[in-house]
Design an enzyme around this catalytic site. Structure first.
Site, PDB file in Angstrom:
ATOM      1  N   THR A   1       0.856  -1.196   0.000  1.00 48.11           N
ATOM      2  CA  THR A   1       0.000   0.000   0.000  1.00 48.11           C
ATOM      3  C   THR A   1       0.886   1.237   0.000  1.00 48.11           C
ATOM      4  OG1 THR A   1      -1.703  -1.198   1.186  1.00 48.11           O
ATOM      5  CG2 THR A   1      -1.789   1.204   1.329  1.00 48.11           C
TER       6      THR A   1
ATOM      7  N   PHE B   1      -6.462  -6.557  -1.516  1.00 46.73           N
ATOM      8  CA  PHE B   1      -7.624  -6.299  -0.653  1.00 46.73           C
ATOM      9  C   PHE B   1      -7.885  -7.480   0.278  1.00 46.73           C
ATOM     10  CE2 PHE B   1      -8.087  -3.919  -4.613  1.00 46.73           C
ATOM     11  CZ  PHE B   1      -8.233  -2.628  -4.125  1.00 46.73           C
TER      12      PHE B   1
ATOM     13  N   ARG C   1      -8.335  -9.741   3.412  1.00 45.36           N
ATOM     14  CA  ARG C   1      -8.677  -9.544   4.826  1.00 45.36           C
ATOM     15  C   ARG C   1      -7.996 -10.616   5.644  1.00 45.36           C
ATOM     16  NH1 ARG C   1     -14.754 -10.728   4.014  1.00 45.36           N
ATOM     17  NH2 ARG C   1     -13.665 -12.156   2.628  1.00 45.36           N
TER      18      ARG C   1
ATOM     19  N   LYS D   1      -6.937   1.892  -3.113  1.00 46.77           N
ATOM     20  CA  LYS D   1      -6.652   1.116  -1.902  1.00 46.77           C
ATOM     21  C   LYS D   1      -6.934   1.935  -0.636  1.00 46.77           C
ATOM     22  CE  LYS D   1      -5.304  -1.739   1.044  1.00 46.77           C
ATOM     23  NZ  LYS D   1      -4.520  -2.889   1.204  1.00 46.77           N
TER      24      LYS D   1
ATOM     25  N   CYS E   1      -3.937  -2.496   9.159  1.00 45.29           N
ATOM     26  CA  CYS E   1      -4.206  -1.757   7.918  1.00 45.29           C
ATOM     27  C   CYS E   1      -5.061  -0.517   8.108  1.00 45.29           C
ATOM     28  CB  CYS E   1      -4.867  -2.692   6.908  1.00 45.29           C
ATOM     29  SG  CYS E   1      -3.862  -4.127   6.592  1.00 45.29           S
TER      30      CYS E   1
ATOM     31  N   LYS F   1      -3.436   2.399  10.164  1.00 45.16           N
ATOM     32  CA  LYS F   1      -2.265   2.929   9.460  1.00 45.16           C
ATOM     33  C   LYS F   1      -2.689   3.663   8.186  1.00 45.16           C
ATOM     34  CE  LYS F   1       0.149   0.128   6.453  1.00 45.16           C
ATOM     35  NZ  LYS F   1       0.464   0.898   5.277  1.00 45.16           N
TER      36      LYS F   1
ATOM     37  N   ARG G   1      -1.703  -6.192  16.174  1.00 44.99           N
ATOM     38  CA  ARG G   1      -1.296  -4.829  15.824  1.00 44.99           C
ATOM     39  C   ARG G   1      -2.511  -3.892  15.885  1.00 44.99           C
ATOM     40  NH1 ARG G   1       1.858  -6.014  10.389  1.00 44.99           N
ATOM     41  NH2 ARG G   1       0.307  -7.686  10.342  1.00 44.99           N
TER      42      ARG G   1
HETATM   43  C1  UGA Z   1      -8.658  -4.600   5.808  1.00 45.89           C
HETATM   44  C2  UGA Z   1      -9.543  -4.574   4.568  1.00 45.89           C
HETATM   45  O1  UGA Z   1     -10.840  -5.077   4.895  1.00 45.89           O
HETATM   46  C3  UGA Z   1      -8.936  -5.423   3.445  1.00 45.89           C
HETATM   47  O2  UGA Z   1      -9.719  -5.305   2.262  1.00 45.89           O
HETATM   48  C4  UGA Z   1      -7.511  -4.903   3.168  1.00 45.89           C
HETATM   49  O3  UGA Z   1      -6.869  -5.683   2.177  1.00 45.89           O
HETATM   50  C5  UGA Z   1      -6.699  -4.974   4.442  1.00 45.89           C
HETATM   51  O4  UGA Z   1      -7.337  -4.190   5.462  1.00 45.89           O
HETATM   52  C6  UGA Z   1      -5.333  -4.409   4.113  1.00 45.89           C
HETATM   53  O5  UGA Z   1      -5.251  -3.210   3.821  1.00 45.89           O
HETATM   54  O6  UGA Z   1      -4.375  -5.183   4.023  1.00 45.89           O
HETATM   55  P1  UGA Z   1      -8.300  -6.380   7.784  1.00 45.89           P
HETATM   56  O7  UGA Z   1      -7.290  -5.438   8.349  1.00 45.89           O
HETATM   57  O8  UGA Z   1      -7.984  -7.825   7.717  1.00 45.89           O
HETATM   58  O9  UGA Z   1      -8.666  -5.952   6.278  1.00 45.89           O
HETATM   59  O10 UGA Z   1      -9.600  -6.195   8.662  1.00 45.89           O
HETATM   60  P2  UGA Z   1     -11.141  -5.900   8.413  1.00 45.89           P
HETATM   61  O11 UGA Z   1     -11.896  -7.136   8.176  1.00 45.89           O
HETATM   62  O12 UGA Z   1     -11.302  -4.794   7.427  1.00 45.89           O
HETATM   63  O13 UGA Z   1     -11.546  -5.355   9.867  1.00 45.89           O
HETATM   64  C7  UGA Z   1     -10.916  -4.191  10.390  1.00 45.89           C
HETATM   65  C8  UGA Z   1     -11.426  -3.865  11.759  1.00 45.89           C
HETATM   66  O14 UGA Z   1     -12.773  -3.397  11.696  1.00 45.89           O
HETATM   67  C9  UGA Z   1     -11.435  -5.032  12.748  1.00 45.89           C
HETATM   68  O15 UGA Z   1     -10.931  -4.587  13.980  1.00 45.89           O
HETATM   69  C10 UGA Z   1     -12.892  -5.407  12.875  1.00 45.89           C
HETATM   70  O16 UGA Z   1     -13.214  -5.953  14.131  1.00 45.89           O
HETATM   71  C11 UGA Z   1     -13.558  -4.045  12.690  1.00 45.89           C
HETATM   72  N1  UGA Z   1     -14.953  -4.157  12.202  1.00 45.89           N
HETATM   73  C12 UGA Z   1     -15.198  -4.636  10.955  1.00 45.89           C
HETATM   74  C13 UGA Z   1     -15.995  -3.731  13.020  1.00 45.89           C
HETATM   75  O17 UGA Z   1     -15.781  -3.272  14.164  1.00 45.89           O
HETATM   76  N2  UGA Z   1     -17.275  -3.811  12.544  1.00 45.89           N
HETATM   77  C14 UGA Z   1     -17.551  -4.289  11.289  1.00 45.89           C
HETATM   78  O18 UGA Z   1     -18.756  -4.321  10.921  1.00 45.89           O
HETATM   79  C15 UGA Z   1     -16.491  -4.716  10.490  1.00 45.89           C
END
Ligand code: UGA
Length: 449
Positions: free
Chosen positions: A131, A165, A167, A221, A278, A281, A345
């Site tokens: 990114t 993208f 997760r 992104k 992610c 940051k 993290r």
């Molecule tokens: C995120 C993005 O969703 C990915 O598409 C992206 O590739 C990735 O960052 C990255 O940039 O590498 P990720 O960090 O794995 O993925 O986590 P998410 O599933 O997006 O969740 C992020 C945070 O939001 C978590 O702490 C989760 O608990 C919180 N969350 C998510 C909520 O509190 N409520 C929701 O409804 C959804």
């Protein structure tokens, strides 16, 4: 997935962190020869033994298979990609203290790729997956590649921006079945090469391919992650209102608005805030980058402020209900920033536990995957339970911080095992009515009292 085809590409992946390793093993799974390059020998040894340093569902099996069938080799030799025709840059791009992006790892990896292009007779396409803020491909990566290789982009080698993208927790599925593929470049040959490659890789599952400029790819992104964070901060703000409105419940409101096709139901789970490697940051970097353009991205700053407040909600509720926390035993269910990962993290569990300890509470925590990482952060300042029941035993309050399926605990178990049956549902996993009726002192994010 078909593993028997004989694909023609040889692919190098620079940086074997989460994104790099998952990308590498998924390519190997499809039969490509992959060379993984990383300077960290300990990390390489763990990959060679099929035991990566971090947990991700399915990764262990994919890594073991890729190493044992010889399709994935890993090395610390930065010039090992000389014979490959696709070189992926997947190194980390952490934030500096002021929120700006730190490109040191990217610059080092790019210089190595440039040197290998100088030596190589193969036409190589360099693919930026890390990114990076808009302009990085054009103003940072391209000049380094051209000066180190002595060759010209678009003529003697290719360069694409191809954000990921994935997760955490479902990264392998996301790598194999992406929602869309974004390919940014200045030269059509690079875009064509990449599109052909992805069609070969995904076959009938190839999603929409967006062919665009480097800058659009880079910004897609950030905009993507920022929008996800805004959505969660929005529903958390609604939750903070509903808690003050008797008879209101954020869950029903989320269902109500999520059924509007223009809004959609995803990322509307109210809770204790967003974390991970992610979203926090990327929002900081986008905000800092916007300032360099003379624009204050106040919406993002507000989302971050809402999130900082949200992380303190569980401690506030515990204190409001229990009075002083001195000597109170608080059970923390969930340490990782979300289920399905051991990643801590920017996990919200960290400020929550710090807040509890600062108020004199005793903390006992359980997580199905993240205890090892938690020990690295908290050492023996907290106790670590071996299972959820053991965690809540004798506690004065239990806080659900991460919604792991393992925390499907009945009200009767809480009543039986806890010293005082107080539950704070920070992720809205329990049926509120049932818990309240059973006699548990129950509170939940976004539940009106
Ligand atoms: C995120 C993005 O969703 C990915 O598409 C992206 O590739 C990735 O960052 C990255 O940039 O590498 P990720 O960090 O794995 O993925 O986590 P998410 O599933 O997006 O969740 C992020 C945070 O939001 C978590 O702490 C989760 O608990 C919180 N969350 C998510 C909520 O509190 N409520 C929701 O409804 C959804």
């Amino acid at each position: 997935m078909n593993t028997t085809s004989t694909p023609r590409h040889v692919i190098s992946v620079f940086g074997l962190g989460r994104v790099g390793l998952i990308t590498a093993v998924c390519f190997a799974r499809r039969g490509y020869k992959v060379i993984g390059i990383d300077p960290d020998n300990h990390k390489l040894d763990r990959i060679r033994s099929g035991e990566p340093l971090f947990f991700e569902p399915g990764l262990h099996d994919y890594t073991k298979a890729a190493i044992s069938n010889g399709l994935l080799t890993v090395t610390n030799d930065p010039l090992a990609n000389t014979g490959s025709d696709l070189s992926y840059l997947t190194v980390g791009t952490p934030s500096n203290l002021d929120g700006s992006i730190n490109l040191d790892y990217l610059k080092n990896a790019t210089a190595s790729v440039g040197k290998s292009i100088r030596k190589s007779s193969t036409y190589q396409t360099v693919v930026i997956k890390s990114t990076v803020t808009p302009g990085t491909a054009r103003n940072v990566v391209r000049p380094i590649l051209e000066s180190e290789s002595g060759k010209s982009v678009g003529l003697e080698f290719g360069l694409c921006s191809n954000p990921e993208f994935l997760r955490e927790g479902s990264a392998i599925h996301d790598a194999e079945f992406p929602d869309r593929i974004v390919i940014g470049s200045n030269d059509m040959k690079s875009i064509d090469n990449m599109e052909t490659f992805y069609k070969e890789l995904h076959g009938e599952h190839t999603p929409t391919v967006i062919r665009t400029s480097h800058e659009n790819a880079e910004l897609i992104k950030y905009a993507n992650n920022a929008f996800l964070a805004l959505k969660v901060s929005f529903i958390n703000s609604i939750a903070n209102i509903t808690e003050r409105v008797p008879g209101a419940d954020v869950k029903t409101i989320a269902t109500g608005i999520g059924l509007d096709n223009r809004i959609g139901p995803k990322f509307l789970n109210a809770g204790l805030g967003w974390g991970g490697s992610c979203l926090p940051k990327d929002l900081k970097e986008l905000s800092s980058y916007s300032k360099t353009l003379g624009y204050d991205f106040t919406l993002i700053e507000a989302a971050i402020r809402v999130n900082d407040y949200q992380k303190q909600r569980a401690v506030e509720i515990a204190q409001m209900k229990l009075g002083s926390l001195i000597g109170k035993r608080i059970a923390i269910l969930g340490l990782s920033f979300k289920p399905g990962t051991d990643d801590m993290r920017d996990a919200v569990s960290v400020p929550i536990i710090e807040g509890l300890l600062a108020r004199g509470a005793t903390v006992v925590a359980f997580d199905p995957a993240a205890v090892r990482n938690a020990r690295g952060i908290f050492g023996n300042k907290i106790a670590y339970a071996t299972d959820p029941m053991n965690c809540i035993s004798g506690a004065d309050c239990a806080i659900i911080v991460t919604e792991w399926p393992e925390f499907d605990i009945s009200p009767s178990m809480f009543l039986k095992l806890m010293r005082y049956p107080m539950v704070i549902d920070g992720r809205r996993v329990y049926e509120a009515e049932l818990f309240i009726r059973s006699g548990i002192d129950f509170s939940a994010i976004g539940l009106g009292t």
